[in-house]
Write an enzyme that holds these catalytic residues in place. Sequence first.
Site, mmCIF file in Angstrom:
data_model
loop_
_atom_site.group_PDB
_atom_site.id
_atom_site.type_symbol
_atom_site.label_atom_id
_atom_site.label_comp_id
_atom_site.label_asym_id
_atom_site.label_seq_id
_atom_site.Cartn_x
_atom_site.Cartn_y
_atom_site.Cartn_z
ATOM 1 N N CYS A 1 -20.213 0.474 0.081
ATOM 2 C CA CYS A 1 -20.413 -0.051 -1.271
ATOM 3 C C CYS A 1 -21.820 -0.003 -1.844
ATOM 4 C CB CYS A 1 -19.866 -1.471 -1.344
ATOM 5 S SG CYS A 1 -18.084 -1.470 -1.131
ATOM 6 N N ASN B 1 -24.771 -6.628 -5.266
ATOM 7 C CA ASN B 1 -24.955 -5.558 -4.278
ATOM 8 C C ASN B 1 -26.279 -4.829 -4.490
ATOM 9 O OD1 ASN B 1 -22.747 -6.061 -2.759
ATOM 10 N ND2 ASN B 1 -21.566 -4.266 -3.391
ATOM 11 N N ALA C 1 -18.673 -9.495 3.579
ATOM 12 C CA ALA C 1 -19.318 -8.371 4.258
ATOM 13 C C ALA C 1 -18.478 -8.022 5.481
ATOM 14 C CB ALA C 1 -20.737 -8.735 4.672
ATOM 15 N N ASP D 1 0.867 -1.184 0.000
ATOM 16 C CA ASP D 1 0.000 0.000 0.000
ATOM 17 C C ASP D 1 0.902 1.232 0.000
ATOM 18 O OD1 ASP D 1 -3.247 0.183 1.099
ATOM 19 O OD2 ASP D 1 -2.079 2.023 0.907
ATOM 20 N N PHE E 1 -21.681 1.709 10.584
ATOM 21 C CA PHE E 1 -22.795 1.410 9.655
ATOM 22 C C PHE E 1 -23.465 0.077 9.942
ATOM 23 C CE2 PHE E 1 -21.662 -1.714 6.317
ATOM 24 C CZ PHE E 1 -20.317 -1.913 6.562
HETATM 25 P P1 NAD Z 1 -9.981 0.752 1.290
HETATM 26 O O1 NAD Z 1 -10.104 2.197 1.030
HETATM 27 O O2 NAD Z 1 -10.146 0.218 2.677
HETATM 28 O O3 NAD Z 1 -8.539 0.246 0.786
HETATM 29 C C1 NAD Z 1 -7.946 0.598 -0.420
HETATM 30 C C2 NAD Z 1 -6.454 0.788 -0.196
HETATM 31 O O4 NAD Z 1 -5.813 0.956 -1.472
HETATM 32 C C3 NAD Z 1 -6.088 2.016 0.630
HETATM 33 O O5 NAD Z 1 -5.350 1.612 1.776
HETATM 34 C C4 NAD Z 1 -5.222 2.870 -0.330
HETATM 35 O O6 NAD Z 1 -4.157 3.543 0.330
HETATM 36 C C5 NAD Z 1 -4.696 1.821 -1.275
HETATM 37 N N1 NAD Z 1 -4.255 2.354 -2.580
HETATM 38 C C6 NAD Z 1 -4.925 3.195 -3.414
HETATM 39 N N2 NAD Z 1 -4.200 3.415 -4.538
HETATM 40 C C7 NAD Z 1 -3.052 2.690 -4.414
HETATM 41 C C8 NAD Z 1 -1.914 2.486 -5.241
HETATM 42 N N3 NAD Z 1 -1.815 3.072 -6.450
HETATM 43 N N4 NAD Z 1 -0.919 1.694 -4.795
HETATM 44 C C9 NAD Z 1 -1.009 1.092 -3.578
HETATM 45 N N5 NAD Z 1 -2.068 1.230 -2.745
HETATM 46 C C10 NAD Z 1 -3.083 2.011 -3.162
HETATM 47 O O7 NAD Z 1 -11.005 0.031 0.303
HETATM 48 P P2 NAD Z 1 -11.753 -1.382 0.516
HETATM 49 O O8 NAD Z 1 -12.938 -1.221 1.396
HETATM 50 O O9 NAD Z 1 -10.727 -2.424 0.820
HETATM 51 O O10 NAD Z 1 -12.324 -1.601 -0.945
HETATM 52 C C11 NAD Z 1 -11.497 -1.911 -2.034
HETATM 53 C C12 NAD Z 1 -12.360 -2.344 -3.198
HETATM 54 O O11 NAD Z 1 -13.082 -3.544 -2.850
HETATM 55 C C13 NAD Z 1 -13.432 -1.336 -3.602
HETATM 56 O O12 NAD Z 1 -13.568 -1.367 -5.007
HETATM 57 C C14 NAD Z 1 -14.704 -1.863 -2.962
HETATM 58 O O13 NAD Z 1 -15.855 -1.507 -3.693
HETATM 59 C C15 NAD Z 1 -14.498 -3.358 -3.016
HETATM 60 N N6 NAD Z 1 -15.182 -4.124 -1.957
HETATM 61 C C16 NAD Z 1 -15.202 -3.678 -0.678
HETATM 62 C C17 NAD Z 1 -15.813 -4.447 0.321
HETATM 63 C C18 NAD Z 1 -15.858 -3.999 1.757
HETATM 64 O O14 NAD Z 1 -16.475 -4.677 2.569
HETATM 65 N N7 NAD Z 1 -15.226 -2.915 2.135
HETATM 66 C C19 NAD Z 1 -16.361 -5.688 0.004
HETATM 67 C C20 NAD Z 1 -16.298 -6.122 -1.332
HETATM 68 C C21 NAD Z 1 -15.700 -5.329 -2.295
HETATM 69 C C1 UGA Z 2 -22.140 -5.683 1.543
HETATM 70 C C2 UGA Z 2 -22.518 -7.061 0.976
HETATM 71 O O1 UGA Z 2 -23.292 -7.778 1.949
HETATM 72 C C3 UGA Z 2 -21.278 -7.864 0.608
HETATM 73 O O2 UGA Z 2 -21.654 -9.084 -0.003
HETATM 74 C C4 UGA Z 2 -20.413 -7.037 -0.355
HETATM 75 O O3 UGA Z 2 -19.216 -7.724 -0.653
HETATM 76 C C5 UGA Z 2 -20.075 -5.705 0.283
HETATM 77 O O4 UGA Z 2 -21.309 -5.003 0.609
HETATM 78 C C6 UGA Z 2 -19.299 -4.789 -0.612
HETATM 79 O O5 UGA Z 2 -19.311 -4.940 -1.814
HETATM 80 O O6 UGA Z 2 -18.714 -3.881 -0.024
HETATM 81 P P1 UGA Z 2 -21.349 -4.767 3.894
HETATM 82 O O7 UGA Z 2 -21.696 -3.438 3.314
HETATM 83 O O8 UGA Z 2 -20.024 -4.935 4.533
HETATM 84 O O9 UGA Z 2 -21.457 -5.902 2.763
HETATM 85 O O10 UGA Z 2 -22.444 -5.159 5.002
HETATM 86 P P2 UGA Z 2 -23.959 -5.699 4.915
HETATM 87 O O11 UGA Z 2 -24.090 -6.758 5.920
HETATM 88 O O12 UGA Z 2 -24.366 -6.016 3.549
HETATM 89 O O13 UGA Z 2 -24.792 -4.445 5.439
HETATM 90 C C7 UGA Z 2 -24.929 -3.273 4.654
HETATM 91 C C8 UGA Z 2 -25.913 -2.331 5.323
HETATM 92 O O14 UGA Z 2 -27.244 -2.848 5.233
HETATM 93 C C9 UGA Z 2 -25.656 -2.123 6.815
HETATM 94 O O15 UGA Z 2 -25.876 -0.770 7.137
HETATM 95 C C10 UGA Z 2 -26.679 -3.014 7.473
HETATM 96 O O16 UGA Z 2 -27.017 -2.597 8.770
HETATM 97 C C11 UGA Z 2 -27.844 -2.874 6.517
HETATM 98 N N1 UGA Z 2 -28.810 -3.996 6.578
HETATM 99 C C12 UGA Z 2 -28.410 -5.251 6.278
HETATM 100 C C13 UGA Z 2 -30.138 -3.740 6.886
HETATM 101 O O17 UGA Z 2 -30.530 -2.588 7.150
HETATM 102 N N2 UGA Z 2 -31.025 -4.791 6.914
HETATM 103 C C14 UGA Z 2 -30.640 -6.071 6.614
HETATM 104 O O18 UGA Z 2 -31.511 -6.979 6.643
HETATM 105 C C15 UGA Z 2 -29.312 -6.302 6.296
#
Ligand code: NAD
Ligand code: UGA
Length: 480
Positions: free
Chosen positions: A272, A220, A160, A33, A334
């Site tokens: 997301c 999603n 999630a 990172d 959240f």
């Molecule tokens: P995040 O912001 O927590 O992490 C991303 C990291 O990438 C940061 O630490 C940033 O410093 C780093 N970064 C950015 N540009 C960079 C570069 N050029 N070189 C090296 N590091 C770099 O994001 P996240 O929540 O991990 O999400 C990442 C992706 O996964 C997003 O597209 C999101 O939509 C997807 N996603 C997130 C979740 C979730 O639960 N948060 C679940 C499924 C998918």
């Molecule tokens: C969600 C999806 O569940 C994951 O599959 C996906 O990978 C992820 O987004 C992503 O792409 O980032 P997340 O956002 O971490 O995961 O958490 P969820 O459990 O989905 O909850 C999302 C929001 O919906 C929360 O605020 C939760 O409280 C709310 N929620 C969830 C409700 O209000 N009612 C429900 O029945 C379920």
Amino acid sequence: MVKICCIGAGYVGGPTMAVIALKCPDIEVAVVDISVSRINAWNSDQLPIYEPGLDDVVKQRRGKNLFFSTDVERHVMEADIVFVSVNTPTKTQGLGAGKAADLTYWESAARMIADVSKSDKIVVEKSTVPVKTAEAIEKILTHNSKGINFQILSNPEFLAEGTAIEDLFSPDRVLIGGRETPAGQKAIQALKEVYAHWVPEERIICSNLWSAELSKLAANAFLAQRISSVNAISALCEATGANVTEVAHAVGKDTRIGPKFLNASVGFGGSCFQKDILNLVYICECNGLPEVANYWKQVIKINDYQKSRFVNRVVSSMFNTVSGKKIAILGFAFKKDTGDTRETPAIDVCKGLLGDKARLSIYDPQVSEDQIQRDLSMKKFDWDHPIHLQPQSPTAVKQVGVVWDAYEATKGAHGICILTEWDEFKSLDYKKIYDQMQKPAFVFDGRNVVDAEKLRQIGFIVYSIGKPLDEWLKDMPAVA
Ligand code: NAD
Ligand code: UGA
């Protein structure tokens, strides 16, 4: 030894790679990172994210076959498989502002991979990206490749937050999309072998690149749509005397519908759902499908409506004003079991109450005061009418106190808003809380976690989302 490098040590990159390292001792995994503080935290006892079970997995493999580093270029150069898990936020300026995904971080990662590579590589899209991103990435890589062969795969992540480790240990499915060429199929096979260390073969689904990219956005959107559907019904329940929990239970018993993700709430949050639906809306608009775009927009509109409906309910119940009144906010993350506040409904609810001049005392077991103040000082980005982000007026922020205890937050308060479903809010001593509050004392349960009847017996006026209303609330002006 196969070498994997993951660019981006965030909520996805960190836990996903830690689990790969645990399940595949024969693979060396480096998570890199550009953020020095994040990497330092990954290398310390205080990991940068809170996720049940994560500490244990990291401790088992760190320093053995799991490494966290800021030496991005070296690890990318040495890797056979490069995952890209950088953030892909919504664009806040320029073409597509308010909806389109900002791929700046992705593009810069792709250019760097092309620059430093000296051997063939599989590049895996782990971030959630618009459909056809792989094509753009392929172009960047091949135009700068110096004869090196890059295969692009789409392997979206479905974990999630709060259950990331469980989800990674036992995923419903792993999805791998690739080119339908012999080289593309070979790359799919190589990634499949990584997951096959612990995921049963029938749960590893292979598809073409565009199906994989679109499946992530669609999944999603479907999940968020279920929440907006039950939240829409919750408003009707309050108006008619039906009980949303009973309705959701009855509806969910239909095996075609299923019981999950039908909990009515103050609204969905998280980094997301909104971002990915807006991205889907933008892609529909760009492809000349305004009807489809409007269909998905409505999921977010209902979510915004649910949050403002909650604020209106609080204000109208308390004699149509909360000006100068202390309101305790229990929960800011959240959802439970995470310290993440991105797009948390608490931000909009708190801002709504501050707009009516309430004084807020906020308690969340995992969110720091700094984070809360930062979240509340940013102006809401209006996705439908994009404007530039601006900080909130400093006077509003002065009306916010952050405390480390639910009893402290509720002392002398007129009302309590429960905005995150932390387990500890179920077992608080509500009699003790009632005794130290102003009367009449209100509880507005945005997550349906408290036993409303018990609280009414203590003396509280209780509002629970989608439940039959107290006589008191029925007498108050209708909520818009
Ligand atoms: P995040 O912001 O927590 O992490 C991303 C990291 O990438 C940061 O630490 C940033 O410093 C780093 N970064 C950015 N540009 C960079 C570069 N050029 N070189 C090296 N590091 C770099 O994001 P996240 O929540 O991990 O999400 C990442 C992706 O996964 C997003 O597209 C999101 O939509 C997807 N996603 C997130 C979740 C979730 O639960 N948060 C679940 C499924 C998918
Ligand atoms: C969600 C999806 O569940 C994951 O599959 C996906 O990978 C992820 O987004 C992503 O792409 O980032 P997340 O956002 O971490 O995961 O958490 P969820 O459990 O989905 O909850 C999302 C929001 O919906 C929360 O605020 C939760 O409280 C709310 N929620 C969830 C409700 O209000 N009612 C429900 O029945 C379920």
